[in-house]
Design a protein around this motif. Structure first.
Motif, PDB file in Angstrom:
ATOM      1  N   TYR A 128       0.734  -1.065  -0.117  1.00  0.00           N
ATOM      2  CA  TYR A 128      -0.189   0.085  -0.051  1.00  0.00           C
ATOM      3  C   TYR A 128       0.604   1.192   0.061  1.00  0.00           C
ATOM      4  CZ  TYR A 128      -3.123   3.650   1.654  1.00  0.00           C
ATOM      5  OH  TYR A 128      -3.916   4.921   1.616  1.00  0.00           O
ATOM      6  N   ASN A 129       1.947   1.508   0.835  1.00  0.00           N
ATOM      7  CA  ASN A 129       2.656   2.488   1.020  1.00  0.00           C
ATOM      8  C   ASN A 129       3.484   2.764  -0.359  1.00  0.00           C
ATOM      9  OD1 ASN A 129       1.960   3.349   3.585  1.00  0.00           O
ATOM     10  ND2 ASN A 129       3.506   2.234   4.583  1.00  0.00           N
ATOM     11  N   GLU A 130       3.729   1.801  -1.047  1.00  0.00           N
ATOM     12  CA  GLU A 130       4.489   2.015  -2.175  1.00  0.00           C
ATOM     13  C   GLU A 130       3.604   2.845  -3.150  1.00  0.00           C
ATOM     14  OE1 GLU A 130       7.250  -1.281  -3.829  1.00  0.00           O
ATOM     15  OE2 GLU A 130       5.827  -2.436  -2.204  1.00  0.00           O
ATOM     16  N   VAL A 131       2.381   2.309  -3.681  1.00  0.00           N
ATOM     17  CA  VAL A 131       1.122   2.894  -4.284  1.00  0.00           C
ATOM     18  C   VAL A 131       1.032   4.442  -3.712  1.00  0.00           C
ATOM     19  CG1 VAL A 131      -0.966   2.711  -5.106  1.00  0.00           C
ATOM     20  CG2 VAL A 131       0.442   0.693  -4.751  1.00  0.00           C
ATOM     21  N   LEU A 132       0.920   4.458  -2.706  1.00  0.00           N
ATOM     22  CA  LEU A 132       0.821   5.790  -1.889  1.00  0.00           C
ATOM     23  C   LEU A 132       1.627   6.890  -2.268  1.00  0.00           C
ATOM     24  CD1 LEU A 132      -0.989   7.553   0.157  1.00  0.00           C
ATOM     25  CD2 LEU A 132       0.510   6.811   1.954  1.00  0.00           C
ATOM     26  N   ASN A 133       3.304   6.472  -2.107  1.00  0.00           N
ATOM     27  CA  ASN A 133       4.154   7.193  -2.454  1.00  0.00           C
ATOM     28  C   ASN A 133       4.107   7.584  -3.909  1.00  0.00           C
ATOM     29  OD1 ASN A 133       4.717   7.466   0.408  1.00  0.00           O
ATOM     30  ND2 ASN A 133       6.355   5.576   0.209  1.00  0.00           N
ATOM     31  N   TYR A 134       3.931   6.738  -4.796  1.00  0.00           N
ATOM     32  CA  TYR A 134       3.931   6.920  -6.091  1.00  0.00           C
ATOM     33  C   TYR A 134       2.920   7.950  -6.695  1.00  0.00           C
ATOM     34  CZ  TYR A 134       3.533   5.979 -11.124  1.00  0.00           C
ATOM     35  OH  TYR A 134       3.309   6.145 -12.364  1.00  0.00           O
ATOM     36  N   LYS A 169       3.643  11.895  -7.774  1.00  0.00           N
ATOM     37  CA  LYS A 169       3.416  11.921  -9.110  1.00  0.00           C
ATOM     38  C   LYS A 169       2.234  12.974  -9.312  1.00  0.00           C
ATOM     39  CE  LYS A 169       6.436   9.387 -11.265  1.00  0.00           C
ATOM     40  NZ  LYS A 169       7.471   9.803 -12.252  1.00  0.00           N
ATOM     41  N   LYS A 170       1.559  13.433  -8.281  1.00  0.00           N
ATOM     42  CA  LYS A 170       0.366  14.187  -8.021  1.00  0.00           C
ATOM     43  C   LYS A 170      -0.811  13.734  -9.102  1.00  0.00           C
ATOM     44  CE  LYS A 170       3.352  18.224  -6.831  1.00  0.00           C
ATOM     45  NZ  LYS A 170       3.934  17.787  -5.976  1.00  0.00           N
ATOM     46  N   ILE A 171      -0.752  12.375  -9.033  1.00  0.00           N
ATOM     47  CA  ILE A 171      -1.945  11.571  -9.655  1.00  0.00           C
ATOM     48  C   ILE A 171      -3.262  12.070  -8.856  1.00  0.00           C
ATOM     49  CG2 ILE A 171      -3.121   9.667 -10.369  1.00  0.00           C
ATOM     50  CD1 ILE A 171       0.062   8.639 -10.768  1.00  0.00           C
ATOM     51  N   VAL A 172      -3.125  11.916  -7.575  1.00  0.00           N
ATOM     52  CA  VAL A 172      -4.249  12.335  -6.588  1.00  0.00           C
ATOM     53  C   VAL A 172      -3.667  13.008  -5.335  1.00  0.00           C
ATOM     54  CG1 VAL A 172      -5.496   9.992  -7.071  1.00  0.00           C
ATOM     55  CG2 VAL A 172      -4.107  10.091  -5.262  1.00  0.00           C
ATOM     56  N   ASP A 173      -4.630  13.729  -4.444  1.00  0.00           N
ATOM     57  CA  ASP A 173      -4.205  14.551  -3.661  1.00  0.00           C
ATOM     58  C   ASP A 173      -3.993  14.061  -2.190  1.00  0.00           C
ATOM     59  OD1 ASP A 173      -4.451  16.229  -5.748  1.00  0.00           O
ATOM     60  OD2 ASP A 173      -6.177  17.502  -5.096  1.00  0.00           O
ATOM     61  N   SER A 174      -4.640  12.822  -1.862  1.00  0.00           N
ATOM     62  CA  SER A 174      -4.777  12.506  -0.371  1.00  0.00           C
ATOM     63  C   SER A 174      -4.730  10.926  -0.465  1.00  0.00           C
ATOM     64  CB  SER A 174      -6.097  12.992   0.155  1.00  0.00           C
ATOM     65  OG  SER A 174      -7.065  12.279  -0.551  1.00  0.00           O
ATOM     66  N   ARG A 175      -4.477  10.590   0.665  1.00  0.00           N
ATOM     67  CA  ARG A 175      -4.325   9.247   1.225  1.00  0.00           C
ATOM     68  C   ARG A 175      -5.811   8.325   0.820  1.00  0.00           C
ATOM     69  NH1 ARG A 175      -1.792   5.394   4.783  1.00  0.00           N
ATOM     70  NH2 ARG A 175      -0.254   7.158   5.110  1.00  0.00           N
TER      71      ARG A 175
END
Length: 104
Positions: A36-42, A46-52
């Motif tokens: 999960y944290n890898e996806v979150l950091n990516y 990359k500013k794909i989404v703004d929040s967790r």
């Protein structure tokens, strides 16, 4: 295509068009298996989404569509791991083919 199949397809398209869904699916596909944290950091880097919360929505949505498989380890620390499902592999291949058509 029956009305039920068409409705399911339209629901699928609506969900996949949500912010970050395609990018997350593509990222997990490229990495084979991610936490999960890898996806979150990516996606945040990359500013794909703004929040967790947006990352969680994308991962849960892709899992509910049957495109990702989610595994939770019971050992400490508890980790959530994602992999692309068999259906997800078929979908990502088709989406990439479609993307290539529009890239020409």
């Amino acid at each position: 295509m029956s009305p039920i199949q068409r409705k399911d397809f339209l629901v699928f398209l609506r969900k996949m068009s949500k912010k970050g869904f395609y990018e997350v699916l593509n990222y997990v596909y490229e990495k084979k298996s991610v936490h999960y944290n890898e996806v979150l950091n990516y996606v945040l880097d990359k500013k794909i989404v703004d929040s967790r919360a947006s990352v969680t929505i994308a991962l849960n949505g892709l899992t509910n569509l049957g495109l990702l498989e989610r595994t939770v380890t019971n050992a400490r620390p508890i980790r959530t791991n994602y992999q692309v499902s068999k259906t997800g592999h078929q979908i990502i291949k088709n989406l990439r083919d479609l993307e290539a058509v529009f890239s020409k």
